[in-house]
Every structure is written in structure tokens, then in C-alpha cells.
Design a protein around this motif. Structure first.
Motif, PDB file in Angstrom:
ATOM      1  N   ALA A  87      17.021 -13.654   0.469  1.00  0.00           N
ATOM      2  CA  ALA A  87      15.753 -13.885   1.180  1.00  0.00           C
ATOM      3  C   ALA A  87      15.731 -13.004   2.433  1.00  0.00           C
ATOM      4  N   TYR A  88      14.514 -12.807   2.971  1.00  0.00           N
ATOM      5  CA  TYR A  88      14.331 -11.906   4.119  1.00  0.00           C
ATOM      6  C   TYR A  88      13.401 -12.581   5.115  1.00  0.00           C
ATOM      7  N   VAL A  89      13.658 -12.338   6.410  1.00  0.00           N
ATOM      8  CA  VAL A  89      12.770 -12.866   7.459  1.00  0.00           C
ATOM      9  C   VAL A  89      12.244 -11.678   8.250  1.00  0.00           C
ATOM     10  N   LEU A  90      10.925 -11.604   8.392  1.00  0.00           N
ATOM     11  CA  LEU A  90      10.312 -10.513   9.153  1.00  0.00           C
ATOM     12  C   LEU A  90      10.043 -11.009  10.571  1.00  0.00           C
ATOM     13  N   ALA A  91      10.819 -10.487  11.535  1.00  0.00           N
ATOM     14  CA  ALA A  91      10.689 -10.928  12.939  1.00  0.00           C
ATOM     15  C   ALA A  91      10.761  -9.699  13.843  1.00  0.00           C
ATOM     16  N   LEU A  92       9.914  -8.723  13.553  1.00  0.00           N
ATOM     17  CA  LEU A  92       9.950  -7.457  14.291  1.00  0.00           C
ATOM     18  C   LEU A  92       8.932  -7.419  15.436  1.00  0.00           C
ATOM     19  N   GLY A  93       8.440  -8.572  15.876  1.00  0.00           N
ATOM     20  CA  GLY A  93       7.486  -8.599  16.990  1.00  0.00           C
ATOM     21  C   GLY A  93       6.280  -7.744  16.671  1.00  0.00           C
ATOM     22  N   SER A  94       5.884  -6.886  17.620  1.00  0.00           N
ATOM     23  CA  SER A  94       4.686  -6.049  17.453  1.00  0.00           C
ATOM     24  C   SER A  94       4.816  -5.054  16.303  1.00  0.00           C
ATOM     25  N   PHE A  95       6.049  -4.830  15.833  1.00  0.00           N
ATOM     26  CA  PHE A  95       6.260  -3.837  14.776  1.00  0.00           C
ATOM     27  C   PHE A  95       6.225  -4.447  13.377  1.00  0.00           C
ATOM     28  N   SER A  96       6.097  -5.770  13.307  1.00  0.00           N
ATOM     29  CA  SER A  96       6.022  -6.433  11.991  1.00  0.00           C
ATOM     30  C   SER A  96       4.881  -5.882  11.138  1.00  0.00           C
ATOM     31  N   PRO A  97       3.652  -5.714  11.691  1.00  0.00           N
ATOM     32  CA  PRO A  97       2.556  -5.271  10.824  1.00  0.00           C
ATOM     33  C   PRO A  97       2.744  -3.865  10.269  1.00  0.00           C
ATOM     34  N   ILE A  98       3.501  -3.029  10.962  1.00  0.00           N
ATOM     35  CA  ILE A  98       3.702  -1.645  10.494  1.00  0.00           C
ATOM     36  C   ILE A  98       4.535  -1.663   9.214  1.00  0.00           C
ATOM     37  N   LEU A  99       5.615  -2.435   9.232  1.00  0.00           N
ATOM     38  CA  LEU A  99       6.468  -2.521   8.044  1.00  0.00           C
ATOM     39  C   LEU A  99       5.747  -3.256   6.915  1.00  0.00           C
ATOM     40  N   ALA A 100       5.007  -4.313   7.297  1.00  0.00           N
ATOM     41  CA  ALA A 100       4.303  -5.123   6.288  1.00  0.00           C
ATOM     42  C   ALA A 100       3.248  -4.282   5.564  1.00  0.00           C
ATOM     43  N   ARG A 101       2.556  -3.452   6.325  1.00  0.00           N
ATOM     44  CA  ARG A 101       1.489  -2.613   5.748  1.00  0.00           C
ATOM     45  C   ARG A 101       2.027  -1.743   4.608  1.00  0.00           C
ATOM     46  N   GLN A 102       3.260  -1.255   4.765  1.00  0.00           N
ATOM     47  CA  GLN A 102       3.848  -0.381   3.730  1.00  0.00           C
ATOM     48  C   GLN A 102       3.996  -1.092   2.390  1.00  0.00           C
ATOM     49  N   ILE A 103       4.073  -2.428   2.436  1.00  0.00           N
ATOM     50  CA  ILE A 103       4.236  -3.161   1.159  1.00  0.00           C
ATOM     51  C   ILE A 103       2.955  -3.929   0.814  1.00  0.00           C
ATOM     52  N   GLY A 104       1.848  -3.496   1.399  1.00  0.00           N
ATOM     53  CA  GLY A 104       0.550  -4.072   1.035  1.00  0.00           C
ATOM     54  C   GLY A 104       0.282  -5.444   1.619  1.00  0.00           C
ATOM     55  N   LEU A 105       0.974  -5.744   2.724  1.00  0.00           N
ATOM     56  CA  LEU A 105       0.785  -7.042   3.370  1.00  0.00           C
ATOM     57  C   LEU A 105       0.079  -6.805   4.705  1.00  0.00           C
ATOM     58  N   SER A 106      -1.075  -7.424   4.868  1.00  0.00           N
ATOM     59  CA  SER A 106      -1.829  -7.202   6.102  1.00  0.00           C
ATOM     60  C   SER A 106      -1.546  -8.332   7.092  1.00  0.00           C
ATOM     61  N   LEU A 107      -0.911  -7.997   8.217  1.00  0.00           N
ATOM     62  CA  LEU A 107      -0.617  -8.999   9.256  1.00  0.00           C
ATOM     63  C   LEU A 107      -1.469  -8.675  10.478  1.00  0.00           C
ATOM     64  N   PRO A 108      -2.392  -9.544  10.856  1.00  0.00           N
ATOM     65  CA  PRO A 108      -3.237  -9.244  12.017  1.00  0.00           C
ATOM     66  C   PRO A 108      -2.505  -9.487  13.341  1.00  0.00           C
ATOM     67  N   VAL A 109      -1.525  -8.641  13.601  1.00  0.00           N
ATOM     68  CA  VAL A 109      -0.777  -8.707  14.868  1.00  0.00           C
ATOM     69  C   VAL A 109      -1.018  -7.383  15.568  1.00  0.00           C
ATOM     70  N   TYR A 110      -1.429  -7.433  16.832  1.00  0.00           N
ATOM     71  CA  TYR A 110      -1.692  -6.194  17.565  1.00  0.00           C
ATOM     72  C   TYR A 110      -0.892  -6.214  18.878  1.00  0.00           C
ATOM     73  N   PRO A 111      -0.353  -5.041  19.286  1.00  0.00           N
ATOM     74  CA  PRO A 111       0.443  -5.027  20.521  1.00  0.00           C
ATOM     75  C   PRO A 111      -0.443  -5.075  21.764  1.00  0.00           C
ATOM     76  N   VAL A 112      -0.124  -5.953  22.684  1.00  0.00           N
ATOM     77  CA  VAL A 112      -0.837  -5.997  23.972  1.00  0.00           C
ATOM     78  C   VAL A 112       0.219  -5.849  25.066  1.00  0.00           C
ATOM     79  N   LYS A 113       0.123  -4.710  25.740  1.00  0.00           N
ATOM     80  CA  LYS A 113       1.177  -4.326  26.682  1.00  0.00           C
ATOM     81  C   LYS A 113       1.149  -5.171  27.959  1.00  0.00           C
ATOM     82  N   GLY A 114       2.334  -5.534  28.433  1.00  0.00           N
ATOM     83  CA  GLY A 114       2.451  -6.235  29.710  1.00  0.00           C
ATOM     84  C   GLY A 114       3.461  -5.517  30.581  1.00  0.00           C
TER      85      GLY A 114
END
Ligand SMILES: Cc1cc2nc3c(=O)[nH]c(=O)nc-3n(C[C@H](O)[C@H](O)[C@H](O)COP(=O)(O)OP(=O)(O)OC[C@H]3O[C@@H](n4cnc5c(N)ncnc54)[C@H](O)[C@@H]3O)c2cc1C
Length: 416
Positions: A248-275
Motif C-alpha cells: 500500500a502507498y500513502v500520498l503525503a507530499l503536501g503542496s506537491f501531492s497534486p503534481i504526482l497525482a496528475r501523472q496517474i490521472g488523479l485530480s487533487l484540488p490542492v493549490y499552494p498558498v505561500k506564507g
């Protein structure tokens, strides 16, 4: 079961710890040399159910618009040709009704309160020293009309189990003697006696060591390039140092999760907001805040973390850019000098900026997705330190086929 956790921030490490405690073989992969060096590195340190309000609110569209022409705004929305930002922004706007704001805030609140309890258990279990303070937090107001709004908003949280008290400026100075000299500037505060603060990085690294003692393998300095799959299951992780496999795998890449997910056809609506954050050495401990808090009129958060004063501010839609210049910190230094003029060596700043992994509605994305052996633990946004123990516990429960202790409706990917 052998489980590969992608990401060694507070989310990935806490998940790995629980999985190992459950008897699983856990491997954490992270591109940094140590755990916690990205969003979990120098956040405000507030464990803050009292600040749980979802950002998407009826006032938010106006604040976003205003930020386009105001330079001094705590929120900086930028018109960019980034389709991911616009898709995210449309979903954000759809959540700006009073009804959605209320529902999203309550989902986050339930998770935060659960998480705080789980953090207390972890603290007792591991004895990690993370410069924690359990003396509550103060949400300070200068403008009387803003204070009235804060008091009206707090009723929702009070009605759902959070202890909050509106206090006048004299009481603020009693609760926080370091604010005595700034008392005249304040109308009052909302005091959250159950809120806490602590150093998220120290916690993450302490827990990484505890996890390693339980047998967790920490593969640092490994860049995850892509996930391999057969359409139904993840088969392996391709890193710059070779392939890693698990059941099993856990995706916990913070703001970078959607980039990796997109490559496998998974759309994660997470956007980086800088602080942005500054850490300063405390030179007069009596003048430094005993209780952390937020200047609500300027949205500057502060906390004493051991012998350091941490300040953070600004929500900047700058994409994946984490650069910063000294001028980005001028506003928060001005506020801190007003509140705690003699507390810290303001001429010895340690500057930092990083990305909050924000979902458009506010709650994180936890649990299953279309790949049967891929679990998500991402999108905690501005509250990831507060929510870490709760989210990780929920993930470990789902992987262990136990029912999580809180209702996870509204926290999973199928809400989008
Ligand atoms: C200025 C600021 C102030 C904040 N204040 C607070 C606060 O007071 N209270 C609170 O509760 N929360 C706060 N937050 C939010 C909190 O810090 C985050 O929600 C939390 O740290 C997110 O944790 P994470 O583990 O998901 O992400 P991260 O800590 O970013 O972890 C993700 C990990 O993934 C790794 N990674 C990414 N891509 C790859 C790849 N391709 N290969 C290998 N590794 C990779 C990174 O190295 C990183 O270690 C704040 C955030 C900011 C920016």
C-alpha cells in the motif's frame, strides 16, 4: 503489510509512526536530507482549533478582489495564466456561501479537536520535547467593528464544543503581561484556553526518530519521480535512486501531492498558498509572549518556541515559487515591534517562506481513491500542524480496516 509513505513532513512522519505502531513495515520517502524541512519547517506553531474558520467565506471574494490593487494586504491574489489556480479559484468561490462556510468550518473543527486529543496521547507516549505550551491562544482585535464580527463568528465554534471567551484589553494584559505596553492599541481578544503552540519541526523530527526506533525506514534524499500502476493498483514508486515497492502507498507530499497525482490521472484540488515566517532570538524573556496568538487586524501570527519568537503572515498565490526578500517581512516585523517591542533581537532575523497545501473548501483530503492501494493524506492547508495527529490516526485506522473515531464524510476525495 509493507507500506510506502511518500513525504516526510509532519503528515507523512506521523502516519508512518502510527502504521509502525500498528505492526506494519513502513518506508518513508522524502527528497530532503531530514524530515520536516518543507511546509512543516517554520510554521507559526499554533495548534489552533480557535482559528479553524474555513477561508472560503461570504467576505472572501471581496478580500480577494481588493488584494489585486492593495499592496499592504495579508492576502495576495495574482492574476496568472495557471489553469490549476483558476480551477481551484472557481471551486473556492463556490464554497463562499454562508452555508458552505459553516459546514466546512465544522468539519475542520471536529478534525482539529480530535487531532488535539491524539497529539496529547502521542506526547505522553513519546515524550518528545517540541517547545510546547498548553496555555491557550489569544486572537487579538484592534478595530471595534472587527472585534464584534469575531465575537459573532466565535458562537459557531462555542456551540460545537470549543471553549472561547471574549475578553477586554485589561484582561488581555492580565493573561499576557508581555502585551501590557500595547494594551491601548487593542479593543480586546478572543481567548481560546484549550489552544496550544509548539515547534512543528522539532515534533516532526522527534517523531521521525521515534518512528525509526519502531522500525520505520526513512529514505531521505530520494526524489519521487512517478508512480507506476496497472489502472487499478499502484505497483511501485520510481525515485531518482531506484524503485521502491509496497503493498500500500500513502500520498503525503503536501503542496506537491497534486503534481504526482496528475501523472496517474488523479485530480487533487490542492493549490499552494505561500506564507512567510521569521524566527528571532528572544533577548528579554519577560517581554516575550507566554501565550501565542494572532493579530487579527493584520493576520500576523506569533508564538514563543523555547528561546525563539516565531512570526508568520501572508497568503500569497505565487504558484510554486518559494523565494523571498527582506521587504516581504517588513509588515510582520512592524506588528511584532508594536506588540512586543523589547522581546527579540529584531536585527537577527531568520527568514523563510513555504507553501500551504490548500483545498478550495478547507478540509483536507483523506483516505481512499480510485487506486485500491493508494491512500491520501494531504491538503491540510493553514492547519496541518493542528490536524496532523488526527489525520494520521484516521489514515492508520483506514489502512488497518478499523472505523475512524470521527465521521470522515466531507474529508474524502469523493466530495469533489
Ligand atoms: C507560513 C505558514 C504558517 C503556518 N502556520 C501554521 C500554524 O500555526 N498551525 C498549523 O496547524 N499549521 C500551520 N501551517 C500549515 C502547516 O505548516 C502545513 O499544513 C503542514 O506543515 C503540511 O504538512 P505536510 O506534511 O502535508 O507537508 P510538508 O511538510 O511540505 O511535507 C511534504 C514533504 O514531501 C516532500 N516532497 C515533495 N515532493 C517530493 C518529491 N517529488 N519527492 C520526494 N519528496 C517530496 C517534501 O520534501 C516534504 O518534506 C502553516 C504553514 C505556513 C506555510
Amino acid at each position: 503489510m509493507r507500506i510506502v509513505i511518500l513525504g516526510g513532513g509532519v503528515m507523512g512522519i506521523t502516519t508512518a509512526y502510527y502504521l509502525a505502531a500498528d505492526g506494519h513495515e513502513a518506508v518513508v520517502i522524502d527528497r530532503q536530507a531530514q524530515a520536516g524541512l518543507e511546509a512543516s519547517y517554520a510554521n507559526a506553531g499554533l495548534i489552533a482549533p480557535g482559528h479553524v474558520y474555513a477561508w472560503a467565506s461570504p467576505r472572501a471574494p471581496f478580500i480577494l478582489l481588493q488584494s489585486l490593487w492593495r499592496d499592504d494586504s495579508a492576502l495576495k491574489f495574482r492574476l496568472k495564466a495557471d489553469p490549476h489556480m483558476w480551477a481551484w479559484a472557481l471551486r473556492f468561490l463556490a464554497n463562499c456561501t454562508a452555508e458552505r462556510n459553516r459546514a466546512n468550518t465544522l468539519r475542520k473543527l471536529s478534525l482539529c479537536l480530535y487531532s488535539q486529543n491524539e497529539l496529547a496521547v502521542l506526547r505522553r507516549e513519546t515524550n518528545i520535547d517540541y517547545d510546547g505550551t498548553e496555555a491557550g491562544l489569544l486572537y487579538l482585535y484592534r478595530d471595534p467593528a472587527h472585534f464584534e464580527l469575531g465575537k459573532a463568528n466565535m458562537r459557531l465554534l462555542q456551540d460545537h464544543g470549543l471553549s472561547l471567551h471574549a475578553v477586554d484589553a485589561d484582561r488581555v494584559a492580565e493573561l499576557e503581561p508581555a502585551l501590557a505596553s500595547a494594551k491601548q492599541k487593542l479593543t480586546g481578544a478572543i481567548y481560546a484556553p484549550g489552544d496550544e503552540s509548539g515547534d512543528c519541526l522539532k515534533f516532526t523530527q522527534g517523531l521521525a526518530a521515534a518512528a525509526a526506533r519502531l522500525g520505520v525506514e526513512l529514505r531521505m534524499d530520494h526524489v519521487v519521480r512517478r508512480l507506476e500502476h496497472d489502472g487499478a493498483r499502484i505497483l511501485g514508486v520510481d525515485t531518482d535512486k531506484g524503485r521502491v515497492e509496497g503493498e500500500a502507498y500513502v500520498l503525503a507530499l503536501g503542496s506537491f501531492s497534486p503534481i504526482l497525482a496528475r501523472q496517474i490521472g488523479l485530480s487533487l484540488p490542492v493549490y499552494p498558498v505561500k506564507g512567510y515566517s521569521i524566527t528571532l532570538p528572544i533577548i528579554e524573556p519577560k517581554e516575550a509572549p507566554r501565550i501565542g496568538g494572532v493579530d487579527e487586524d493584520h493576520l500576523v501570527a506569533y508564538a514563543t518556541l523555547g528561546d525563539r519568537l516565531r512570526l508568520t503572515a501572508t497568503a500569497d498565490f505565487a504558484g510554486y515559487d518559494t523565494s523571498f526578500a527582506a521587504g516581504d517581512f517588513a509588515g510582520m516585523v512592524r506588528i511584532s515591534r508594536e506588540l512586543f517591542p523589547h522581546a527579540a533581537a529584531y536585527d537577527e532575523p531568520d527568514y523563510w517562506a513555504c507553501l500551504r497545501p490548500m483545498t478550495p473548501d478547507g478540509p483536507p483530503i483523506l483516505g481512499r481513491c480510485k487506486f485500491t492501494n493508494l491512500y491520501l493524506n494531504t491538503g491540510q492547508g493553514h492547519m496541518g500542524w493542528t490536524m496532523a495527529a488526527g489525520c494520521a490516526r484516521i489514515l492508520a485506522d483506514l489502512i488497518g480496516r478499523r472505523t475512524p473515531a470521527i465521521d470522515i464524510a466531507g474529508l474524502t476525495l469523493d466530495r469533489y
